[in-house]
Design an enzyme around this catalytic site. Structure first.
Site, PDB file in Angstrom:
ATOM      1  CE1 TYR A 154       2.037   6.814  -1.319  1.00 21.36           C
ATOM      2  CE2 TYR A 154       1.827   7.055  -3.693  1.00 21.36           C
ATOM      3  CZ  TYR A 154       1.248   6.891  -2.452  1.00 21.36           C
ATOM      4  OH  TYR A 154      -0.118   6.817  -2.329  1.00 21.36           O
ATOM      5  CG  HIS A 186       0.779   4.017   6.025  1.00 20.23           C
ATOM      6  ND1 HIS A 186       0.260   3.158   5.085  1.00 20.23           N
ATOM      7  CD2 HIS A 186       0.151   3.736   7.188  1.00 20.23           C
ATOM      8  CE1 HIS A 186      -0.653   2.398   5.653  1.00 20.23           C
ATOM      9  NE2 HIS A 186      -0.739   2.722   6.935  1.00 20.23           N
TER      10      HIS A 186
HETATM   11  O1  CA2 Z   1       1.876   5.993   2.145  1.00 21.93           O
HETATM   12  C1  CA2 Z   1       1.774   4.750   2.071  1.00 21.93           C
HETATM   13  O2  CA2 Z   1       2.715   3.989   2.301  1.00 21.93           O
HETATM   14  C2  CA2 Z   1       0.451   4.135   1.616  1.00 21.93           C
HETATM   15  O3  CA2 Z   1       0.307   2.880   2.255  1.00 21.93           O
HETATM   16  C3  CA2 Z   1       0.546   3.975   0.117  1.00 21.93           C
HETATM   17  C4  CA2 Z   1      -0.743   3.461  -0.515  1.00 21.93           C
HETATM   18  C5  CA2 Z   1      -1.924   4.332  -0.081  1.00 21.93           C
HETATM   19  O4  CA2 Z   1      -3.129   3.799  -0.592  1.00 21.93           O
HETATM   20  C6  CA2 Z   1      -2.017   4.452   1.429  1.00 21.93           C
HETATM   21  O5  CA2 Z   1      -3.082   5.326   1.737  1.00 21.93           O
HETATM   22  C7  CA2 Z   1      -0.734   5.004   2.017  1.00 21.93           C
HETATM   23  C8  CA2 Z   1      -0.660   3.501  -2.044  1.00 21.93           C
HETATM   24  C9  CA2 Z   1       0.529   2.825  -2.578  1.00 21.93           C
HETATM   25  C10 CA2 Z   1       0.629   3.155  -4.025  1.00 21.93           C
HETATM   26  O6  CA2 Z   1       1.987   3.110  -4.372  1.00 21.93           O
HETATM   27  C11 CA2 Z   1       2.411   3.817  -5.456  1.00 21.93           C
HETATM   28  C12 CA2 Z   1       3.751   3.768  -5.707  1.00 21.93           C
HETATM   29  C13 CA2 Z   1       4.254   4.471  -6.770  1.00 21.93           C
HETATM   30  C14 CA2 Z   1       3.419   5.192  -7.583  1.00 21.93           C
HETATM   31  C15 CA2 Z   1       2.076   5.218  -7.337  1.00 21.93           C
HETATM   32  C16 CA2 Z   1       1.565   4.512  -6.265  1.00 21.93           C
END
Ligand code: CA2
Length: 157
Positions: free
Chosen positions: A32, A109
């Protein structure tokens, strides 16, 4: 009594972020990126200002809160940038709320869900979005602002 200005102020671009995105920059930087959500909020506000729009930038871990904000955007926003996090792939309730909007919606995303697990390949948000930007980390939000500003002004993105 103060006279009302005849200048009408642009409605804001709403930027709504779903579950766990509040941890951005703290975990999984390889997926991310290293930029925090607060930093993205500032970058987005500056970019939107350059197009003449204020922003409302929010995050919630709760589906109901996201739905309330989407419904609020019906009358309070010029357009919506939406990263629904994992709800993107599961929430018919969010899909139904998005379907009520008459304003343009851009789905964003940070990662590219299509290059990840199969369960991330379905997006209910894409079904109602004017455009989808994935895999470009925080830069995707800025591209979304550019595209949304054009759409709101009536130009093709
Ligand atoms: O890539 C993206 O922006 C997502 O929306 C992020 C979601 C995921 O479930 C989607 O499939 C794609 C997850 C967000 C979790 O965010 C985190 C941030 C920092 C550390 C761990 C998770």
């Amino acid at each position: 009594m103060a006279k009302k200005s005849s200048k009408s102020k642009a409605l804001p671009l709403y930027v709504l972020n779903g579950p766990t995105l509040n941890l951005l920059g703290q975990r999984e930087p390889e997926v991310y990126g290293r930029t925090t959500l607060a930093e993205i909020g500032k970058m987005v506000a500056a970019r939107a200002k350059s197009h003449g729009f204020p922003t409302v930038f929010r995050q919630s871990n709760h589906e109901g809160a996201l739905i309330d904000w989407i419904l609020e955007a019906r009358t309070k926003a010029a357009g919506l940038i939406f990263n629904g996090g994992a709800y993107t792939h599961t929430s018919i309730a969010i899909y139904d709320a998005l379907r009520t909007l008459a304003i343009p919606v851009i789905e964003v995303h940070l990662s590219n869900p299509h290059a990840r697990e199969e369960f991330r390949h379905r997006s209910y948000v894409s079904m109602v979005a004017s455009g989808v930007i994935v895999g470009l980390r925080e830069h995707g939000y800025l591209l979304a602002v550019d595209a949304l500003a054009r759409l709101v002004k009536g130009a093709p993105a």
